[in-house]
Scaffold this motif. Structure first.
Motif, PDB file in Angstrom:
ATOM      1  N   VAL A  25       6.279  89.364  96.580  1.00 35.80           N
ATOM      2  CA  VAL A  25       7.144  88.903  97.617  1.00 35.80           C
ATOM      3  C   VAL A  25       8.402  89.692  97.534  1.00 35.80           C
ATOM      4  O   VAL A  25       9.058  89.727  98.561  1.00 35.80           O
ATOM      5  CB  VAL A  25       7.415  87.320  97.327  1.00 35.80           C
ATOM      6  CG1 VAL A  25       8.532  86.749  98.327  1.00 35.80           C
ATOM      7  CG2 VAL A  25       5.946  86.665  97.389  1.00 35.80           C
ATOM      8  N   ALA A  84      12.649  83.141  97.471  1.00 34.36           N
ATOM      9  CA  ALA A  84      11.003  82.501  97.110  1.00 34.36           C
ATOM     10  C   ALA A  84      10.516  83.519  96.116  1.00 34.36           C
ATOM     11  O   ALA A  84       9.936  83.145  95.268  1.00 34.36           O
ATOM     12  CB  ALA A  84      10.303  82.733  98.402  1.00 34.36           C
ATOM     13  N   THR A 122       9.956  77.168  98.808  1.00 30.63           N
ATOM     14  CA  THR A 122       8.886  77.797  99.221  1.00 30.63           C
ATOM     15  C   THR A 122       8.207  78.430  98.265  1.00 30.63           C
ATOM     16  O   THR A 122       7.103  78.498  97.447  1.00 30.63           O
ATOM     17  CB  THR A 122       9.025  78.809 100.199  1.00 30.63           C
ATOM     18  OG1 THR A 122       9.394  78.222 101.633  1.00 30.63           O
ATOM     19  CG2 THR A 122       7.830  79.674 100.702  1.00 30.63           C
ATOM     20  N   GLY A 123       9.090  79.089  97.193  1.00 35.11           N
ATOM     21  CA  GLY A 123       8.596  79.836  96.019  1.00 35.11           C
ATOM     22  C   GLY A 123       8.062  78.751  95.045  1.00 35.11           C
ATOM     23  O   GLY A 123       7.023  79.095  94.316  1.00 35.11           O
ATOM     24  N   ALA A 172       1.072  76.390  93.246  1.00 36.93           N
ATOM     25  CA  ALA A 172      -0.315  76.760  93.705  1.00 36.93           C
ATOM     26  C   ALA A 172      -1.118  77.647  92.983  1.00 36.93           C
ATOM     27  O   ALA A 172      -2.145  77.693  92.593  1.00 36.93           O
ATOM     28  CB  ALA A 172      -0.371  77.190  95.087  1.00 36.93           C
ATOM     29  N   ALA A 173      -0.215  78.613  92.519  1.00 38.36           N
ATOM     30  CA  ALA A 173      -0.705  79.807  91.550  1.00 38.36           C
ATOM     31  C   ALA A 173      -0.789  79.467  90.089  1.00 38.36           C
ATOM     32  O   ALA A 173      -1.393  80.181  89.344  1.00 38.36           O
ATOM     33  CB  ALA A 173       0.062  80.996  91.744  1.00 38.36           C
ATOM     34  N   THR A 202       9.541  81.477  92.670  1.00 36.79           N
ATOM     35  CA  THR A 202       7.898  81.332  92.545  1.00 36.79           C
ATOM     36  C   THR A 202       7.597  81.103  90.942  1.00 36.79           C
ATOM     37  O   THR A 202       6.828  80.571  90.641  1.00 36.79           O
ATOM     38  CB  THR A 202       7.227  82.636  92.891  1.00 36.79           C
ATOM     39  OG1 THR A 202       7.153  82.595  94.363  1.00 36.79           O
ATOM     40  CG2 THR A 202       5.688  82.737  92.639  1.00 36.79           C
ATOM     41  N   ALA A 207       4.451  77.861  96.016  1.00 43.42           N
ATOM     42  CA  ALA A 207       3.741  78.863  95.822  1.00 43.42           C
ATOM     43  C   ALA A 207       3.417  78.971  94.332  1.00 43.42           C
ATOM     44  O   ALA A 207       2.258  79.266  94.116  1.00 43.42           O
ATOM     45  CB  ALA A 207       4.188  80.293  96.542  1.00 43.42           C
ATOM     46  N   THR A 236      10.480  71.457  94.819  1.00 43.17           N
ATOM     47  CA  THR A 236      10.276  71.924  96.071  1.00 43.17           C
ATOM     48  C   THR A 236      10.931  70.670  96.874  1.00 43.17           C
ATOM     49  O   THR A 236      11.485  71.087  97.999  1.00 43.17           O
ATOM     50  CB  THR A 236       8.890  71.788  96.307  1.00 43.17           C
ATOM     51  OG1 THR A 236       8.151  72.902  95.353  1.00 43.17           O
ATOM     52  CG2 THR A 236       8.524  72.330  97.722  1.00 43.17           C
ATOM     53  N   MET A 280       0.917  84.429  88.783  1.00 42.06           N
ATOM     54  CA  MET A 280       2.128  83.790  89.244  1.00 42.06           C
ATOM     55  C   MET A 280       3.117  85.008  89.385  1.00 42.06           C
ATOM     56  O   MET A 280       4.005  85.129  90.223  1.00 42.06           O
ATOM     57  CB  MET A 280       2.904  82.689  88.691  1.00 42.06           C
ATOM     58  CG  MET A 280       3.625  81.916  88.915  1.00 42.06           C
ATOM     59  SD  MET A 280       4.032  80.310  88.474  1.00 42.06           S
ATOM     60  CE  MET A 280       4.055  80.642  86.587  1.00 42.06           C
ATOM     61  N   GLN A 319       6.771  69.870  92.128  1.00 41.04           N
ATOM     62  CA  GLN A 319       7.133  69.504  93.639  1.00 41.04           C
ATOM     63  C   GLN A 319       8.432  68.833  93.613  1.00 41.04           C
ATOM     64  O   GLN A 319       8.889  68.690  94.918  1.00 41.04           O
ATOM     65  CB  GLN A 319       5.774  68.900  94.345  1.00 41.04           C
ATOM     66  CG  GLN A 319       4.457  69.427  94.254  1.00 41.04           C
ATOM     67  CD  GLN A 319       4.718  71.009  94.701  1.00 41.04           C
ATOM     68  OE1 GLN A 319       5.422  71.400  95.799  1.00 41.04           O
ATOM     69  NE2 GLN A 319       4.495  71.973  93.681  1.00 41.04           N
ATOM     70  N   LEU A 324       2.331  87.310  92.331  1.00 45.45           N
ATOM     71  CA  LEU A 324       2.765  86.839  93.434  1.00 45.45           C
ATOM     72  C   LEU A 324       4.198  87.363  93.528  1.00 45.45           C
ATOM     73  O   LEU A 324       4.722  87.643  94.650  1.00 45.45           O
ATOM     74  CB  LEU A 324       2.250  85.428  93.481  1.00 45.45           C
ATOM     75  CG  LEU A 324       2.627  84.605  94.769  1.00 45.45           C
ATOM     76  CD1 LEU A 324       1.935  85.432  96.087  1.00 45.45           C
ATOM     77  CD2 LEU A 324       2.224  83.321  94.537  1.00 45.45           C
TER      78      LEU A 324
END
Length: 408
Positions: free
Chosen positions: A382, A230, A359-360, A366-367, A234, A363, A62, A375, A59, A378
C-alpha cells in the motif's frame, strides 16, 4: 489563509503569557491522540478479557477511525454557532465519559458503541482547538500556537501510547482507559478555566464543505492521505503480535512504541521545515519510499526468521517518522490548492487520515490470520501504491498549481 487568522486586530483576544494558554488546548489534543492509538498497546489483553479474537478487538480501532471521519464534517456543521469554550469543554467531557464507558464495557458490542461516542468527542475537539488557539494569543505567535496544539497529537504517539501500554501491562487495560478518561476531564477543567468566552462562527452548510471534493486539485490529494495512513496502520493496531514476529519480546513492545512515537514527532517537525524549503512533493516521495522500505524489511525479517531487536527498533523509528512526515506536506498542498477554504480542506484531510487508519486497521485484521509477514507485506504494498499514486497525479498535473490568496 485561515479565516480565523484574518480577523481585524480590534477583534483579537489576547491572553497573558502568550503561548501558555495553548498548552491546555494541547493537553486536550494529547488526550485525543492517546485515546485514538492507546488500544494498540494492549489489544491482545483486551481480546482475552472480552473473549474475542485479536482481529475482532482491533475493529474497535477501525470503528473509532471511521466514526471520526464521518462525524467530523457533520458535527462541525451542526456546532458551528456554539460558543467555543462550551463546545471544547463539552467535547472533552464526552471523550472522558466515553472512555470511562469503554473501561467498564463487559463485551465487544458495548465497547464498540463507546468508541463511537469517543470519536464524536474527538471529532469536535481537535478541529475546534486548532481554530481557537489562534484567537488566544498575540498575532506574532499564532503560527506557533497552531503548531503547539497539533503537536499534542504527535506527542501522544511518543508518550501517551507507551505509557498507556505500561498502564495496561501493570494495571490492566481497563485502568489504562480510565486514566485517559481522567486526562480528558482534567483537560476539560483546564480549558474551562483558561479560555475566555468566544462566540461561535458562521454556519457553513455540509453541502458546501463536501463540494470541495469535486475540485480536481483537492480530489487528487485526499486519496493519497488515505493510502498513506492505511499503509502504516495496517500493522500499527496489531503491533504487539507483529513486533513479536521480528524478535521483539512482548515486554519490550513499549520501547518500540516509544520509538515509533519519537519518529512520528521528529518526522512531523522535519517535514514542516523540509516542505517549506524543498516543497511537499520531494518530502512525500521520500516519506512513502522510506515507509515502504521499513515495512518491507520488517516483513522479510518476519518471513525468514532472521531477527534483531536492534534493527527492528531502527526500522520502527523510520516507520513512525515516515508515517507522520506526510501530514504537514499534504496540508500544505491542500491549502495551496484552496487558500480561501483552508479550514474546510484541512478538516477534510483530518477525515481522510482517520479513513486511512480505519481502512488499514480493517485490512490488518483480515490479514492477521495469515501471519505477520503477510501483514507487513500488505502494508508495504500500500505504501508503494501511495508512491505510485503521488507520481501519477504529479505527472498528470493535478493539484499542483497553488491558487493565490486574495489580497487584503
Amino acid at each position: 489563509m485561515l479565516n480565523v487568522l484574518n480577523r481585524p486586530r480590534v477583534a483579537e483576544v489576547t491572553r497573558p503569557g502568550g503561548l501558555g494558554s495553548t498548552l491546555v488546548l494541547a493537553l486536550g489534543t494529547f488526550a485525543v491522540g492517546t485515546d485514538a492509538f492507546i488500544v494498540a498497546g494492549f489489544l491482545p489483553s483486551m481480546a482475552r478479557t472480552l473473549h474475542v479474537s485479536t482481529g475482532a478487538a482491533g475493529q474497535s480501532v477501525t470503528v473509532f477511525a471511521v466514526a471520526y471521519a464521518v462525524l467530523a464534517p457533520v458535527l462541525a456543521t451542526l456546532t458551528a454557532r456554539l460558543p467555543r469554550r462550551m463546545l471544547l469543554v463539552g467535547a472533552l467531557v464526552v471523550l472522558g465519559v466515553a472512555n470511562l464507558a469503554s473501561a467498564l464495557a463487559p463485551n465487544l458490542p458495548l465497547l464498540i458503541a463507546s468508541r463511537v461516542l469517543a470519536a464524536a468527542g474527538a471529532a469536535v475537539y481537535t478541529p475546534g482547538a486548532g481554530a481557537v488557539s489562534a484567537a488566544l494569543v498575540r498575532a506574532e505567535v499564532r503560527a506557533r500556537a497552531l503548531a503547539v496544539v497539533v503537536g499534542g497529537l504527535t506527542v501522544a504517539t511518543a508518550l501517551g501510547v507507551p505509557l498507556g501500554d505500561l498502564a495496561g501491562h501493570w494495571l490492566g487495560w481497563r485502568t489504562a482507559l480510565g486514566l485517559v478518561a481522567a486526562l480528558s476531564l482534567v483537560a476539560a477543567a483546564g480549558v474551562f478555566w483558561i479560555m475566555p468566552v468566544l462566540p461561535g462562527g458562521p454556519r457553513v452548510a455540509l453541502r458546501a464543505r463536501l463540494a470541495l471534493l469535486r475540485r480536481p486539485a483537492v480530489a487528487s490529494v485526499l486519496p493519497l492521505t488515505v493510502l498513506g495512513m492505511a499503509a502504516s496502520y495496517t500493522v500499527y493496531a496489531y503491533s504487539v503480535p507483529a513486533l513479536r514476529s521480528v524478535g521483539v519480546p512482548e515486554g519490550s513492545t513499549v520501547l518500540m512504541l516509544f520509538l515509533y512515537g519519537a519518529g512520528a514527532v521528529a518526522g512531523n517537525l522535519v517535514s514542516g521545515y523540509a516542505t517549506d524549503r524543498w516543497g511537499p512533493i520531494r518530502v512525500l516521495n521520500g516519506g512513502y519510499l522510506a515507509m515502504a522500505v521499513a515495512l518491507a524489511a520488517l516483513g522479510i525479517s518476519a518471513a525468514t526468521g532472521v531477527t534483531s531487536p536492534l534493527i527492528a527498533g531502527v526500522l520502527v523509528l523510520l516507520w513512525g517518522a515516515s508515517t507522520w512526515t506526510q501530514t504537514p506536506a499534504q496540508q500544505h498542498r491542500l491549502i495551496a490548492a484552496a487558500p480561501q477554504e483552508a479550514p474546510l480542506v484541512v478538516s477534510l484531510n483530518a477525515s481522510s487520515i482517520y479513513i486511512g487508519i480505519g481502512t488499514g486497521t480493517a485490512a490488518g485484521g483480515a490479514a492477521l490470520g495469515a501471519g505477520s509477514a503477510v501483514m507487513y507485506g500488505l502494508a508495504a504494498a500500500v505504501a508503494v501504491l501511495a508512491l505510485v499514486f503521488l507520481r501519477w497525479t504529479t505527472r498528470a498535473g493535478h493539484g499542483w498549481r497553488p491558487v493565490p490568496a486574495p489580497s487584503s
